[in-house]
Design a protein around this motif. Structure first.
Motif, short mmCIF file in Angstrom:
data_model
loop_
_atom_site.label_atom_id
_atom_site.label_comp_id
_atom_site.label_asym_id
_atom_site.label_seq_id
_atom_site.Cartn_x
_atom_site.Cartn_y
_atom_site.Cartn_z
N HIS A 1 0.84 -1.21 0.00
CA HIS A 1 0.00 0.00 0.00
C HIS A 1 0.87 1.26 0.00
O HIS A 1 0.66 2.18 -0.79
CB HIS A 1 -0.92 -0.01 1.22
CG HIS A 1 -1.97 1.06 1.19
ND1 HIS A 1 -2.50 1.61 2.33
CD2 HIS A 1 -2.56 1.71 0.16
CE1 HIS A 1 -3.39 2.53 2.00
NE2 HIS A 1 -3.43 2.62 0.68
N SER A 2 1.89 1.27 0.85
CA SER A 2 2.81 2.41 0.90
C SER A 2 3.51 2.61 -0.44
O SER A 2 3.70 3.75 -0.91
CB SER A 2 3.87 2.18 1.99
OG SER A 2 3.29 2.10 3.27
N LEU A 3 3.89 1.50 -1.06
CA LEU A 3 4.63 1.56 -2.32
C LEU A 3 3.75 1.95 -3.50
O LEU A 3 4.26 2.19 -4.61
CB LEU A 3 5.31 0.22 -2.59
CG LEU A 3 6.42 -0.17 -1.60
CD1 LEU A 3 6.95 -1.57 -1.91
CD2 LEU A 3 7.55 0.84 -1.58
N GLY A 4 2.45 2.03 -3.28
CA GLY A 4 1.56 2.55 -4.32
C GLY A 4 2.00 3.93 -4.79
O GLY A 4 1.88 4.28 -5.97
N ILE A 5 2.55 4.72 -3.87
CA ILE A 5 3.03 6.06 -4.22
C ILE A 5 4.14 5.97 -5.27
O ILE A 5 4.22 6.79 -6.19
CB ILE A 5 3.52 6.80 -2.95
CG1 ILE A 5 2.30 7.20 -2.10
CG2 ILE A 5 4.37 8.02 -3.30
CD1 ILE A 5 2.65 7.75 -0.73
N ALA A 6 4.98 4.93 -5.16
CA ALA A 6 6.10 4.76 -6.10
C ALA A 6 5.62 4.43 -7.51
O ALA A 6 6.35 4.64 -8.49
CB ALA A 6 7.03 3.66 -5.60
#
Length: 208
Positions: free
Chosen positions: A53-58
Motif C-alpha cells: 500500500h505504501s509503495l503505491g506512491i512509487a
C-alpha cells in the motif's frame, strides 16, 4: 502475500533491498508486541496492507536521488519506511505526534540500516523545513490536512510531477475532495495492483 509476490511488482530490487523488505515482518511483529502500532489483524497481512500500500506512491512517481520527502503522521513508519527502502538516495523525514510510534520507526530504520531516514516526535505544523514531496496515509480529511503542510514545499521542482502532496486514501472521496476546495489528481491503485484490498484505494496528488 509473500515477499516474492511483493517483488513481482518491483522487479528491479537489489539483493540488499530484497533483504530489507524480508526483514519487515519479524521487526514489526517484535515491536508491535512491545508498542501496538499496527492492528493485530493487520500484522499478518503486513506486505499487502502496509508495505505494498505504501509503495503505491512509487507507482505514481519515482522519487529522485537528492529529493526530500516528509511523511506526516507516519505511525509505525508507513508509507515512509517502505519508500525509503525503495529509494535509498532520497531523504525521508518521518514525523508523528505520538512519541512511542516514533521510537518504533527509529528502531526499525536502525535495524534495516537505513541511512536516509530521520524521525521526530513532532506535529506537522512544528516542522520548520521545506521538502519536494509530502506523503501521508489517511491521517485526516484532505481539507484539514492541507493547512498543516501549506508552505512547506521547495520552490524548484525536478520530478515529472511538480512538488506536492501524495496522499494515500480509500473509499469514495468525491465529497471530501469537494469540501477541501483543492485541485487534485486521483490515481487508482487497482490499476497497478491486482489484490482485492486495492479496489477502493487511491493516491491523491495535490500540487504544493
Amino acid at each position: 502475500m509473500t515477499s516474492k509476490q511483493l517483488f513481482t511488482y518491483f522487479p528491479g530490487l537489489t539483493p540488499i533491498q530484497q533483504q530489507q523488505f524480508e526483514q519487515l515482518p519479524a521487526l514489526y511483529e517484535f515491536w508491535n508486541n512491545q508498542i501496538n502500532v499496527i492492528s493485530r489483524k493487520d500484522i499478518d497481512q503486513l506486505f499487502e496492507r502496509h508495505v505494498l500500500h505504501s509503495l503505491g506512491i512509487a507507482k505514481i512517481i519515482p522519487f529522485l536521488p537528492g529529493e526530500s520527502v516528509l511523511d506526516v503522521g507516519t505511525g509505525g513508519g508507513f508509507p515512509g519506511i517502505p519508500l525509503a527502502i525503495l529509494f535509498p538516495d532520497t531523504q525521508f523525514y518521518l514525523v508523528d505526534s505520538i512519541g512511542k510510534k516514533i521510537k518504533v520507526v527509529q528502531e526499525v530504520a536502525s535495524a534495516l540500516g537505513l541511512k536516509n531516514v530521520r524521525a521526530s516526535h513532532l506535529r506537522a505544523e512544528q516542522v520548520d523545513e521545506k521538502f519536494d514531496f509530502i506523503v501521508s496515509r489517511a491521517v485526516t480529511r484532505l481539507g484539514e490536512f492541507y493547512p498543516w503542510i501549506k508552505g512547506k514545499f521547495n520552490k524548484t521542482s525536478k520530478n515529472k510531477l511538480p512538488n506536492g502532496i501524495l496522499y494515500l486514501k480509500g473509499g469514495d472521496l468525491a465529497e471530501e475532495i469537494k469540501e477541501s476546495g483543492l485541485k487534485v489528481q486521483q490515481y487508482y491503485l487497482k490499476d497497478y495492483f491486482a489484490e482485492e484490498f486495492f479496489e477502493t484505494k487511491q493516491v491523491i496528488y495535490v500540487k504544493g
